[in-house]
Motif scaffolding. Structure first.
Motif, PDB file in Angstrom:
ATOM      1  N   ARG A   1      32.826  -5.201 -13.232  1.00 33.68           N
ATOM      2  CA  ARG A   1      31.707  -4.591 -13.952  1.00 33.68           C
ATOM      3  C   ARG A   1      31.403  -3.222 -13.362  1.00 33.68           C
ATOM      4  N   PRO A   2      32.101  -2.184 -13.849  1.00 35.01           N
ATOM      5  CA  PRO A   2      31.922  -0.834 -13.306  1.00 35.01           C
ATOM      6  C   PRO A   2      30.474  -0.362 -13.434  1.00 35.01           C
ATOM      7  N   ARG A   3      30.137   0.627 -12.635  1.00 37.28           N
ATOM      8  CA  ARG A   3      28.761   1.138 -12.631  1.00 37.28           C
ATOM      9  C   ARG A   3      28.326   1.635 -14.000  1.00 37.28           C
ATOM     10  N   ASN A   4      29.258   2.271 -14.710  1.00 36.54           N
ATOM     11  CA  ASN A   4      28.867   2.852 -15.997  1.00 36.54           C
ATOM     12  C   ASN A   4      28.632   1.801 -17.074  1.00 36.54           C
ATOM     13  N   ARG A   5      28.916   0.528 -16.765  1.00 34.98           N
ATOM     14  CA  ARG A   5      28.662  -0.542 -17.728  1.00 34.98           C
ATOM     15  C   ARG A   5      27.419  -1.364 -17.377  1.00 34.98           C
ATOM     16  N   VAL A   6      26.763  -1.007 -16.284  1.00 39.25           N
ATOM     17  CA  VAL A   6      25.537  -1.700 -15.905  1.00 39.25           C
ATOM     18  C   VAL A   6      24.384  -1.176 -16.752  1.00 39.25           C
ATOM     19  N   GLU A   7      23.680  -2.073 -17.421  1.00 37.32           N
ATOM     20  CA  GLU A   7      22.563  -1.673 -18.266  1.00 37.32           C
ATOM     21  C   GLU A   7      21.417  -1.153 -17.404  1.00 37.32           C
ATOM     22  N   LEU A   8      20.951   0.046 -17.697  1.00 35.20           N
ATOM     23  CA  LEU A   8      19.887   0.659 -16.918  1.00 35.20           C
ATOM     24  C   LEU A   8      18.525   0.130 -17.355  1.00 35.20           C
ATOM     25  N   ALA A   9      17.642  -0.008 -16.391  1.00 36.49           N
ATOM     26  CA  ALA A   9      16.284  -0.494 -16.675  1.00 36.49           C
ATOM     27  C   ALA A   9      15.458   0.609 -17.295  1.00 36.49           C
ATOM     28  N   GLN A  10      14.556   0.203 -18.169  1.00 36.23           N
ATOM     29  CA  GLN A  10      13.645   1.148 -18.797  1.00 36.23           C
ATOM     30  C   GLN A  10      12.413   1.321 -17.919  1.00 36.23           C
ATOM     31  N   ASP A  11      12.050   2.563 -17.675  1.00 33.67           N
ATOM     32  CA  ASP A  11      10.885   2.849 -16.829  1.00 33.67           C
ATOM     33  C   ASP A  11       9.602   2.700 -17.639  1.00 33.67           C
ATOM     34  N   VAL A  12       8.611   2.074 -17.026  1.00 35.04           N
ATOM     35  CA  VAL A  12       7.281   1.947 -17.629  1.00 35.04           C
ATOM     36  C   VAL A  12       6.431   3.100 -17.151  1.00 35.04           C
ATOM     37  N   GLN A  13       5.881   3.840 -18.070  1.00 34.74           N
ATOM     38  CA  GLN A  13       5.072   5.001 -17.716  1.00 34.74           C
ATOM     39  C   GLN A  13       3.670   4.570 -17.293  1.00 34.74           C
ATOM     40  N   ARG A  14       3.237   5.067 -16.149  1.00 34.54           N
ATOM     41  CA  ARG A  14       1.861   4.802 -15.701  1.00 34.54           C
ATOM     42  C   ARG A  14       0.876   5.582 -16.563  1.00 34.54           C
ATOM     43  N   PRO A  15      -0.196   4.947 -16.982  1.00 34.17           N
ATOM     44  CA  PRO A  15      -1.194   5.682 -17.773  1.00 34.17           C
ATOM     45  C   PRO A  15      -1.846   6.771 -16.949  1.00 34.17           C
ATOM     46  N   VAL A  16      -2.134   7.880 -17.595  1.00 28.82           N
ATOM     47  CA  VAL A  16      -2.783   9.002 -16.902  1.00 28.82           C
ATOM     48  C   VAL A  16      -4.265   8.700 -16.798  1.00 28.82           C
ATOM     49  N   SER A  17      -4.768   8.687 -15.561  1.00 28.86           N
ATOM     50  CA  SER A  17      -6.193   8.375 -15.340  1.00 28.86           C
ATOM     51  C   SER A  17      -7.038   9.634 -15.411  1.00 28.86           C
TER      52      SER A  17
ATOM     53  N   ASN B   1       0.814  -1.215   0.000  1.00 29.34           N
ATOM     54  CA  ASN B   1       0.000   0.000   0.000  1.00 29.34           C
ATOM     55  C   ASN B   1       0.847   1.264   0.000  1.00 29.34           C
ATOM     56  N   LEU B   2       1.960   1.252   0.757  1.00 31.77           N
ATOM     57  CA  LEU B   2       2.844   2.411   0.747  1.00 31.77           C
ATOM     58  C   LEU B   2       3.453   2.610  -0.637  1.00 31.77           C
ATOM     59  N   SER B   3       3.843   1.517  -1.290  1.00 36.74           N
ATOM     60  CA  SER B   3       4.422   1.623  -2.632  1.00 36.74           C
ATOM     61  C   SER B   3       3.410   2.175  -3.626  1.00 36.74           C
ATOM     62  N   GLN B   4       2.169   1.707  -3.543  1.00 38.91           N
ATOM     63  CA  GLN B   4       1.138   2.196  -4.457  1.00 38.91           C
ATOM     64  C   GLN B   4       0.892   3.680  -4.275  1.00 38.91           C
ATOM     65  N   MET B   5       0.862   4.136  -3.020  1.00 37.57           N
ATOM     66  CA  MET B   5       0.606   5.548  -2.784  1.00 37.57           C
ATOM     67  C   MET B   5       1.788   6.407  -3.229  1.00 37.57           C
ATOM     68  N   LEU B   6       3.014   5.923  -3.008  1.00 44.78           N
ATOM     69  CA  LEU B   6       4.191   6.665  -3.462  1.00 44.78           C
ATOM     70  C   LEU B   6       4.234   6.738  -4.984  1.00 44.78           C
ATOM     71  N   LEU B   7       3.804   5.667  -5.655  1.00 46.83           N
ATOM     72  CA  LEU B   7       3.713   5.707  -7.115  1.00 46.83           C
ATOM     73  C   LEU B   7       2.731   6.786  -7.570  1.00 46.83           C
ATOM     74  N   SER B   8       1.599   6.873  -6.885  1.00 45.12           N
ATOM     75  CA  SER B   8       0.600   7.875  -7.260  1.00 45.12           C
ATOM     76  C   SER B   8       1.089   9.295  -7.006  1.00 45.12           C
ATOM     77  N   LEU B   9       2.066   9.449  -6.103  1.00 42.11           N
ATOM     78  CA  LEU B   9       2.641  10.767  -5.833  1.00 42.11           C
ATOM     79  C   LEU B   9       3.771  11.119  -6.800  1.00 42.11           C
ATOM     80  N   GLY B  10       4.069  10.203  -7.741  1.00 41.61           N
ATOM     81  CA  GLY B  10       5.050  10.499  -8.780  1.00 41.61           C
ATOM     82  C   GLY B  10       6.439   9.945  -8.547  1.00 41.61           C
ATOM     83  N   HIS B  11       6.632   9.123  -7.521  1.00 39.72           N
ATOM     84  CA  HIS B  11       7.946   8.542  -7.251  1.00 39.72           C
ATOM     85  C   HIS B  11       8.094   7.224  -8.008  1.00 39.72           C
ATOM     86  N   LYS B  12       9.326   6.839  -8.264  1.00 38.34           N
ATOM     87  CA  LYS B  12       9.632   5.571  -8.903  1.00 38.34           C
ATOM     88  C   LYS B  12       9.904   4.547  -7.803  1.00 38.34           C
ATOM     89  N   ILE B  13       9.118   3.459  -7.784  1.00 38.25           N
ATOM     90  CA  ILE B  13       9.217   2.459  -6.731  1.00 38.25           C
ATOM     91  C   ILE B  13       9.474   1.089  -7.348  1.00 38.25           C
TER      92      ILE B  13
END
Length: 479
Positions: free
Chosen positions: A463-479, A23-35
């Motif tokens: 494996r330095p930090r700059n060689r770690v493949e970054l994850a792609q963020d999934v955009q939440r649909p605007v309700s 529930n905390l994660s869901q509410m933080l997502l709704s506030l615009g944070h990446k969880i």
């Protein structure tokens, strides 16, 4: 802000910590944070999954050791945890539960990476037995490397400060919350005759006071029209079934067993009284959910329970059979003398439209002038006399409204964000500071910490930090 929630306890497992993280994660997502959520695999549930609200969950391929917890190796999972934290560009690592070995390991890795760390303690522990001593020692070491800690009650804060020997200014109190839109009253589900249902919903284990419950049930053998609905499962279920057989109360004690959390409300609304016999509790979500459904709560006065609900919603008793039995009799007498009028029923027990409108206006006022969860407005509810059967029983819908003003996830999320903002403005721990903190609080753990540190250095070279493949963020649909 990019936040990683870490705990051994998450869905599909059911419990208070799991619900809090979700529930905390869901509410933080709704506030615009990446969880993102980090937990171990649950059977076939492994890999990367997306749950409701596009919440990303990493079910890491780590085997469970005992009671849904992984083996606390401190170093074996370092490469995996480092990869996830770097891949998701995490800024704050938030661990949950002192029992969670995965949370402790992730907090250590986060500190070594220079990330900000927060820990939430959900339970109370003693000091005498061996398991408590080991848990307290591990917690003391880990909180020495954590920027800030959160407890769910003031008594929980005192307990954590004493157990972990951490400064009080590094610990905040942020209570749990309940989804009052899910846990709504429905008085029409109660028996239409003179029967009063007493509901119990908890794990059937010693810590929940099931032995007390087994002593209370026989007291009602010769009291007509008093039934029990027991929701939950555990090793003490055999004891309750034995008591039920001995007292010949098979028709009056309904053993439901374990149910999914979203179905608990279906059983709560059938009851008049909610009984909690816990021997220790930091907060107790069950009594808040029961009060939100309009039940009068009878509970043991242990841990943080006395500070959770106002006296108009709860009767407190010492953790003794006679005291709990007396409190139940008072609650029964109040119900039989009550004369409140409930609003006309609607589908699923929700409030009528007029009441919903008032609730919305109240929420808007609350946003402008927030009320502290520990302080009630003077007009919220009349004070209750614990020993007076003449005290009125509050209307179930009024109970739901009162709980909504006290505990809601938006308030919990906003207060948690303030903690994140606070630790974000602090500088990261240096390696020497971390070594000193570990040595000061637990020299035995220093060996594991040093091994983890050098493993992190080797991983940085391989494996330095700059060689770690970054994850792609999934955009939440605007309700």
């Amino acid at each position: 802000m990019r936040i990683c929630m870490v705990s051994d306890f998450f869905y599909p497992s059911i419990g208070g910590v799991e619900e809090h993280v979700y529930n905390l994660s869901q509410m933080l997502l709704s506030l615009g944070h990446k969880i993102v959520v980090l937990t171990h695999a649950y059977g076939d549930c492994s890999g990367i999954r997306y749950v409701t609200g596009y919440l990303k969950v990493y079910y890491l391929p780590i085997k469970v050791c005992y009671n849904q917890c992984i083996l606390p190796t401190a170093v074996c999972n370092v490469p995996m945890l480092r990869a996830v934290l770097l891949r998701e560009r995490v800024e704050v690592v938030h661990g949950h539960s002192a029992f969670s070995a995965l949370a402790h390991e992730a907090l250590m890795v986060g500190s070594l990476l220079g990330l900000k760390t927060v820990f939430t303690d959900h339970s109370l522990f003693g000091f005498a037995d061996l398991s408590a001593a080991l848990t307290n020692n591990l917690l003391e070491v880990n909180l020495g490397m954590v920027n800030h800690a959160i407890c769910v009650s003031h008594i929980g804060k005192e307990n954590t400060v004493l157990r972990a020997r951490v400064a009080k200014n590094r610990v905040s109190v942020i209570p749990n919350a309940v989804d009052t839109a899910l846990f709504t009253p429905d008085p029409q589900q109660r028996p239409s005759n003179d029967i009063i249902n007493i509901v119990v919903a908890s794990r059937l284990v010693y810590r929940k006071g099931i032995d007390l419950l087994a002593g209370i049930i026989p007291r009602f053998k010769n009291t007509p029209n008093i039934n029990f609905i027991i929701v939950g499962d555990g090793p003490k279920r055999d004891l309750l079934e034995e008591i039920r057989e001995k007292t010949n109360m098979q028709e009056r004690v309904h053993m439901v067993g374990a149910v999914e959390h979203n179905k608990v409300r279906d059983f709560l609304v059938r009851g008049h009284i909610f009984l909690n016999t816990s021997l220790t509790e930091a907060y107790c979500m069950a009594i808040v959910e029961a009060a939100s459904c309009g039940l009068q709560v009878v509970s043991t006065s242990v841990g943080g329970i006395p500070e959770v609900l106002p006296k108009s919603l709860i009767l407190l008793a010492e953790p003794e059979i006679d005291a709990i039995y007396a409190a139940i009799l008072i609650a029964i007498d109040r119900h039989r003398k009550s004369s409140f009028k409930v609003s006309p029923p609607v589908a699923n027990g929700h409030l009528p439209s007029e009441a919903n409108g008032k609730a919305k206006r109240r929420r808007r006022r609350k946003t402008d002038t927030p009320t502290s969860p520990t302080q009630l407005p003077a007009s919220s509810a009349p004070p209750a006399d614990q020993n007076s059967p003449a005290e009125p029983v509050m209307c179930p819908y009024r109970c739901n409204e009162l709980v909504e003003t006290l505990y809601n996830w938006e308030d919990v999320a906003l207060r948690t964000v303030k903690v994140y903002d606070r630790v974000s403005n602090e500088r990261s721990f240096t390696t020497s500071e971390l070594v000193f903190a570990v040595w000061q609080h637990g020299s035995w753990f220093l060996v594991f910490f040093v091994v983890a540190h050098f493993l992190m250095r080797l991983l940085e070279l391989w494996r330095p930090r700059n060689r770690v493949e970054l994850a792609q963020d999934v955009q939440r649909p605007v309700s």
